[in-house]
Design a protein around this motif. Structure first.
Motif, short mmCIF file in Angstrom:
data_model
loop_
_atom_site.label_atom_id
_atom_site.label_comp_id
_atom_site.label_asym_id
_atom_site.label_seq_id
_atom_site.Cartn_x
_atom_site.Cartn_y
_atom_site.Cartn_z
N PRO A 93 0.83 -1.21 0.00
CA PRO A 93 0.00 0.00 0.00
C PRO A 93 0.86 1.26 0.00
CG PRO A 93 0.07 -0.97 2.20
CD PRO A 93 0.75 -1.95 1.27
N THR A 94 0.47 2.25 -0.79
CA THR A 94 1.24 3.48 -0.88
C THR A 94 0.47 4.74 -0.49
OG1 THR A 94 0.67 3.55 -3.23
CG2 THR A 94 2.85 2.69 -2.66
N ALA A 95 -0.86 4.67 -0.49
CA ALA A 95 -1.64 5.87 -0.17
C ALA A 95 -3.05 5.46 0.20
CB ALA A 95 -1.66 6.82 -1.37
N GLY A 96 -3.75 6.37 0.85
CA GLY A 96 -5.14 6.13 1.21
C GLY A 96 -5.93 7.41 1.14
N ALA A 97 -7.23 7.30 0.94
CA ALA A 97 -8.10 8.47 0.88
C ALA A 97 -9.49 8.10 1.39
CB ALA A 97 -8.21 9.00 -0.55
N ALA A 98 -10.09 8.99 2.16
CA ALA A 98 -11.45 8.77 2.64
C ALA A 98 -12.40 8.86 1.47
CB ALA A 98 -11.81 9.81 3.69
N GLY A 99 -13.23 7.82 1.31
CA GLY A 99 -14.13 7.76 0.18
C GLY A 99 -15.59 7.74 0.57
N PRO A 100 -16.48 7.59 -0.40
CA PRO A 100 -17.92 7.57 -0.12
C PRO A 100 -18.31 6.37 0.74
CG PRO A 100 -17.45 6.95 -2.40
CD PRO A 100 -16.18 7.43 -1.83
N GLY A 101 -19.39 6.54 1.47
CA GLY A 101 -19.90 5.46 2.30
C GLY A 101 -19.05 5.14 3.51
N GLY A 102 -18.19 6.06 3.90
CA GLY A 102 -17.37 5.83 5.08
C GLY A 102 -16.22 4.87 4.87
N LYS A 103 -15.96 4.49 3.62
CA LYS A 103 -14.88 3.56 3.34
C LYS A 103 -13.56 4.30 3.13
CE LYS A 103 -17.85 0.04 1.24
NZ LYS A 103 -18.11 -0.79 0.02
N LEU A 104 -12.47 3.62 3.46
CA LEU A 104 -11.14 4.13 3.18
C LEU A 104 -10.64 3.46 1.91
CD1 LEU A 104 -8.80 5.92 4.32
CD2 LEU A 104 -7.89 3.81 5.32
N TRP A 105 -10.25 4.23 0.92
CA TRP A 105 -9.73 3.68 -0.33
C TRP A 105 -8.22 3.59 -0.21
CZ3 TRP A 105 -12.62 4.06 -5.44
CH2 TRP A 105 -14.01 4.03 -5.22
N ILE A 106 -7.68 2.45 -0.63
CA ILE A 106 -6.25 2.16 -0.48
C ILE A 106 -5.63 1.94 -1.85
CG2 ILE A 106 -4.54 0.55 0.44
CD1 ILE A 106 -5.86 2.16 2.63
N ALA A 107 -4.56 2.68 -2.14
CA ALA A 107 -3.80 2.48 -3.37
C ALA A 107 -2.68 1.48 -3.12
CB ALA A 107 -3.20 3.80 -3.85
N GLU A 108 -2.55 0.52 -4.03
CA GLU A 108 -1.46 -0.45 -3.96
C GLU A 108 -0.47 -0.15 -5.08
OE1 GLU A 108 -3.55 -4.40 -2.15
OE2 GLU A 108 -4.15 -3.85 -4.19
N ARG A 109 0.79 -0.14 -4.72
CA ARG A 109 1.83 0.30 -5.64
C ARG A 109 1.81 -0.39 -7.01
NH1 ARG A 109 8.02 -0.99 -5.35
NH2 ARG A 109 8.76 0.34 -7.02
N PRO A 110 1.53 -1.69 -7.11
CA PRO A 110 1.50 -2.33 -8.44
C PRO A 110 0.40 -1.81 -9.37
CG PRO A 110 1.83 -3.96 -6.72
CD PRO A 110 1.45 -2.70 -6.03
N GLY A 111 -0.58 -1.03 -8.83
CA GLY A 111 -1.55 -0.44 -9.72
C GLY A 111 -3.01 -0.72 -9.41
N THR A 112 -3.30 -1.25 -8.24
CA THR A 112 -4.69 -1.54 -7.89
C THR A 112 -5.17 -0.64 -6.76
OG1 THR A 112 -3.81 -3.37 -6.56
CG2 THR A 112 -4.79 -3.92 -8.68
N VAL A 113 -6.49 -0.46 -6.69
CA VAL A 113 -7.13 0.30 -5.62
C VAL A 113 -8.20 -0.58 -5.00
CG1 VAL A 113 -8.48 2.34 -5.02
CG2 VAL A 113 -6.71 2.49 -6.80
N ARG A 114 -8.22 -0.66 -3.68
CA ARG A 114 -9.23 -1.42 -2.95
C ARG A 114 -9.89 -0.53 -1.92
NH1 ARG A 114 -7.82 -7.07 -3.67
NH2 ARG A 114 -5.73 -7.26 -4.59
N THR A 115 -11.04 -0.93 -1.43
CA THR A 115 -11.71 -0.20 -0.37
C THR A 115 -11.64 -0.99 0.93
OG1 THR A 115 -13.90 -1.14 -0.81
CG2 THR A 115 -13.27 0.85 -2.04
N LEU A 116 -11.57 -0.25 2.02
CA LEU A 116 -11.46 -0.86 3.34
C LEU A 116 -12.63 -0.42 4.20
CD1 LEU A 116 -9.78 -2.43 5.52
CD2 LEU A 116 -8.67 -0.24 6.02
N ASP A 117 -13.33 -1.39 4.78
CA ASP A 117 -14.37 -1.10 5.76
C ASP A 117 -14.25 -2.10 6.90
OD1 ASP A 117 -15.47 -3.47 4.78
OD2 ASP A 117 -17.05 -2.45 3.64
N SER A 118 -15.25 -2.19 7.72
CA SER A 118 -15.19 -3.07 8.89
C SER A 118 -15.07 -4.55 8.51
CB SER A 118 -16.43 -2.88 9.76
OG SER A 118 -17.61 -3.14 9.03
N LYS A 119 -15.40 -4.87 7.26
CA LYS A 119 -15.29 -6.26 6.80
C LYS A 119 -13.92 -6.57 6.20
CE LYS A 119 -20.25 -6.46 5.80
NZ LYS A 119 -21.29 -6.68 4.75
N GLY A 120 -13.08 -5.55 6.04
CA GLY A 120 -11.76 -5.76 5.46
C GLY A 120 -11.63 -5.15 4.08
N LEU A 121 -10.61 -5.58 3.34
CA LEU A 121 -10.35 -5.04 2.02
C LEU A 121 -11.22 -5.70 0.96
CD1 LEU A 121 -6.45 -4.75 1.87
CD2 LEU A 121 -8.08 -2.87 1.74
#
Length: 378
Positions: free
Chosen positions: A50-78
């Motif tokens: 992971p290289t960066a994160g940003a607060a996104g819609p719906g209270g989720k945290l969006w996570i940037a992964e260096r190889p080129g993917t973006v995932r969202t994080l909530d109470s259930k995980g990535l």
């Protein structure tokens, strides 16, 4: 000209090392602090570099992964990837997907990455119902890079709604092309643009160099070596930048919310408050509010955020940061732009590459090996 008064380096495919500190010493700061807030690091997920994160819609945290993917994080995980540009970037040198940001209405999502040629690129996507609309993708800004290090790459939407983009000095070592002090290049700068005001973007009319024919209109501040993570205080609007040093000094720079831009942070004439290789301090140099040397284990500052969450009242208003090599999470207590205390928070995040701020103000620590920690009360 109106003036008031890295990226850590990434080696191989999974780790960043500065080309380039760690005592809590600075020329004007106290080295002792009152009792530090008691915190703990809770591992909430494991990502792929992971290289960066940003607060996104719906209270989720969006996570940037260096190889080129973006995932969202909530109470259930990535989640599974919500965006994948892995075929468009590389993980050599300090390259990859380096930054993400949302506008204030979560209507547009921005990514900052280096393309297959190593060019720093900022793209925009429309967002509807919390989902990226791939067909709306467009390129906002590009900047060629002479070397594969010191790309910077962090991006943020400021309190004014404009997009701020941090770019390193272009790489190699010692700023061989003098980009830090050269106003005719975007390298070694913090930029400020209006991505929705024109095609591909507009220049805010109050940018500090719009009437200077010898300067790029996009520039907000300059004299940066490798600004590896900057942020705006959610409470005050103040700007803080972690700028990676060359060999001896790591620094944190500050500008008040009232700044009109144009700050010169000194590189490559200065490394922190110290002349670099016989350099002369610019008359308009804005010295760091905090610097530390490399006598212990530090090598590359990782800028963070001013804590504005509710879970740790004793930490409120303090700037939280770390170092890629040292990993200790620290905080600065500040008043009127002056550091009044430096705290060791007593926790270590490993190879800390970035921080993220959730929509509720709570902070997360990202380690390049994959761990995502939330800073909780101890």
């Amino acid at each position: 000209m109106r003036v008031r008064t890295r990226s850590t380096a990434i080696i191989g495919t999974v780790c960043l090392v500065a080309s380039l500190a760690l005592t809590a010493a600075s020329a004007d700061e106290p080295t002792a602090a009152r009792q530090a807030p008691k915190v703990a690091l809770k591992n909430v997920a494991t990502a792929q570099n992971p290289t960066a994160g940003a607060a996104g819609p719906g209270g989720k945290l969006w996570i940037a992964e260096r190889p080129g993917t973006v995932r969202t994080l909530d109470s259930k995980g990535l989640s599974k990837p919500v965006l994948d540009i892995s075929a468009e970037t590389t993980t050599d040198g300090e390259r990859g997907l380096l930054g993400i940001a949302f506008d204030r209405k979560f209507a547009h999502f921005y990514i900052s990455f280096t393309n297959l040629e190593g060019t720093s690129t900022v793209d925009e996507f429309a967002v509807r119902n919390g989902r990226i609309q791939p067909q709306t993708r467009r390129t906002v800004l590009t900047q060629t890079q002479p070397y594969p290090n010191h790309n910077g790459g962090d991006i943020k939407i400021g309190p004014d709604g404009y997009l701020y983009i941090a770019l390193g000095d272009g790489g190699s070592g010692g700023d061989p092309h003098g980009n830090g002090q050269n106003l005719d290049t975007l390298l070694g700068k913090l930029l400020r643009i209006d991505p929705r005001g024109g095609k591909p973007y507009a220049i805010p009319r109050d940018n500090p160099f719009v009437n200077d024919l010898n300067a790029k209109d996009e520039i907000w501040a300059y004299g940066l070596r490798n600004p590896w993570r900057f942020s705006f205080d959610a409470g005050t609007g103040d700007l803080l930048i972690g700028d990676v040093g060359q060999n001896d000094w790591e620094e944190i720079d500050w500008a008040p919310a009232s700044s009109m831009g144009g700050e010169n942070y000194g590189w490559g004439q200065m490394e922190g408050t110290h002349p670099f290789r016989g350099g002369t301090e610019p008359a308009n140099h804005v010295p760091p509010v905090h610097e530390y040397d490399r006598t212990n284990f530090g090598c590359s500052v990782t800028g963070g955020y001013v804590y504005r969450g509710k879970a740790i009242p004793a930490l409120k208003g303090q700037y939280v940061f770390s170092d890629y090599c040292d990993g200790t999470v620290r905080s600065l207590r500040m008043k009127n732009g002056k550091v009044t205390a430096v705290n060791d928070l007593g926790v270590n995040g490993g190879e800390v590459i970035s921080f993220a701020q959730g929509g509720n103000g709570e902070l997360y620590v990202l380690a390049i090996g994959g761990s995502i920690f939330r800073i909780d009360p101890a």
